[in-house]
Scaffold this motif. Structure first.
Motif, PDB file in Angstrom:
ATOM      1  N   LEU A  66      -0.924   4.778  14.741  1.00 30.74           N
ATOM      2  CA  LEU A  66      -0.509   4.543  13.358  1.00 30.74           C
ATOM      3  C   LEU A  66       0.808   3.773  13.299  1.00 30.74           C
ATOM      4  N   GLU A  67       0.943   2.965  12.254  1.00 33.30           N
ATOM      5  CA  GLU A  67       2.210   2.302  11.995  1.00 33.30           C
ATOM      6  C   GLU A  67       3.177   3.359  11.468  1.00 33.30           C
ATOM      7  N   PRO A  68       4.489   3.117  11.594  1.00 28.66           N
ATOM      8  CA  PRO A  68       5.469   4.132  11.151  1.00 28.66           C
ATOM      9  C   PRO A  68       5.290   4.582   9.699  1.00 28.66           C
ATOM     10  N   ASP A  69       5.036   3.654   8.777  1.00 25.25           N
ATOM     11  CA  ASP A  69       4.836   4.039   7.375  1.00 25.25           C
ATOM     12  C   ASP A  69       3.602   4.910   7.213  1.00 25.25           C
ATOM     13  N   GLU A  70       2.528   4.534   7.891  1.00 24.62           N
ATOM     14  CA  GLU A  70       1.288   5.312   7.815  1.00 24.62           C
ATOM     15  C   GLU A  70       1.521   6.728   8.341  1.00 24.62           C
ATOM     16  N   LYS A  71       2.209   6.819   9.474  1.00 21.01           N
ATOM     17  CA  LYS A  71       2.453   8.120  10.097  1.00 21.01           C
ATOM     18  C   LYS A  71       3.327   8.998   9.213  1.00 21.01           C
ATOM     19  N   SER A  72       4.339   8.413   8.633  1.00 19.00           N
ATOM     20  CA  SER A  72       5.240   9.180   7.765  1.00 19.00           C
ATOM     21  C   SER A  72       4.502   9.758   6.561  1.00 19.00           C
ATOM     22  N   VAL A  73       3.729   8.927   5.885  1.00 20.63           N
ATOM     23  CA  VAL A  73       2.994   9.385   4.701  1.00 20.63           C
ATOM     24  C   VAL A  73       1.905  10.383   5.096  1.00 20.63           C
ATOM     25  N   LEU A  74       1.200  10.110   6.184  1.00 23.63           N
ATOM     26  CA  LEU A  74       0.166  11.047   6.637  1.00 23.63           C
ATOM     27  C   LEU A  74       0.777  12.397   6.981  1.00 23.63           C
ATOM     28  N   GLY A  75       1.952  12.394   7.579  1.00 27.25           N
ATOM     29  CA  GLY A  75       2.632  13.651   7.892  1.00 27.25           C
ATOM     30  C   GLY A  75       2.902  14.462   6.632  1.00 27.25           C
ATOM     31  N   MET A  76       3.335  13.794   5.576  1.00 32.79           N
ATOM     32  CA  MET A  76       3.584  14.489   4.305  1.00 32.79           C
ATOM     33  C   MET A  76       2.283  15.045   3.722  1.00 32.79           C
TER      34      MET A  76
END
Length: 100
Positions: A74-84
């Motif tokens: 995952l790209e950093p933005d994708e990973k951050s939002v998915l984590g939330m």
């Protein structure tokens, strides 16, 4: 593959707020740039809802998303939002189990 395609839309989180700016008059809705950003915000919001909803309904989708989160795919933005999303879904699932 379909879930991964939906997750790819999470990279558009930077466009959040465009629709609010249009509503408040801060942004010109006739501008092509503003239209594009508004469209990408709508895509992001749809992906957010879809992933959240599907994770709540299907343990398989939830665990697939956890696996992707833990991978380097995952790209950093994708990973951050998915984590939330995963955190919120986990909390909601825990609350509903406690109520049962």
């Amino acid at each position: 593959e379909p879930i991964r395609q939906i997750l790819s839309a999470l990279k558009h989180s930077s466009h959040m707020g465009t629709l609010d700016k249009i509503k408040s008059g801060e942004a010109d809705p006739s501008s092509e740039e503003v239209k594009d950003k508004a469209y990408l915000e709508a895509v992001f919001r749809s992906a957010l809802w879809s992933i959240s909803s599907n994770c709540k309904q299907s343990p398989l989708v939830f665990y697939y998303c956890v696996g992707l989160y833990e991978s380097d795919q995952l790209e950093p933005d994708e990973k951050s939002v998915l984590g939330m999303i995963l955190k919120n879904v986990s909390e909601e699932m825990s609350e509903s189990e406690q109520e049962s």
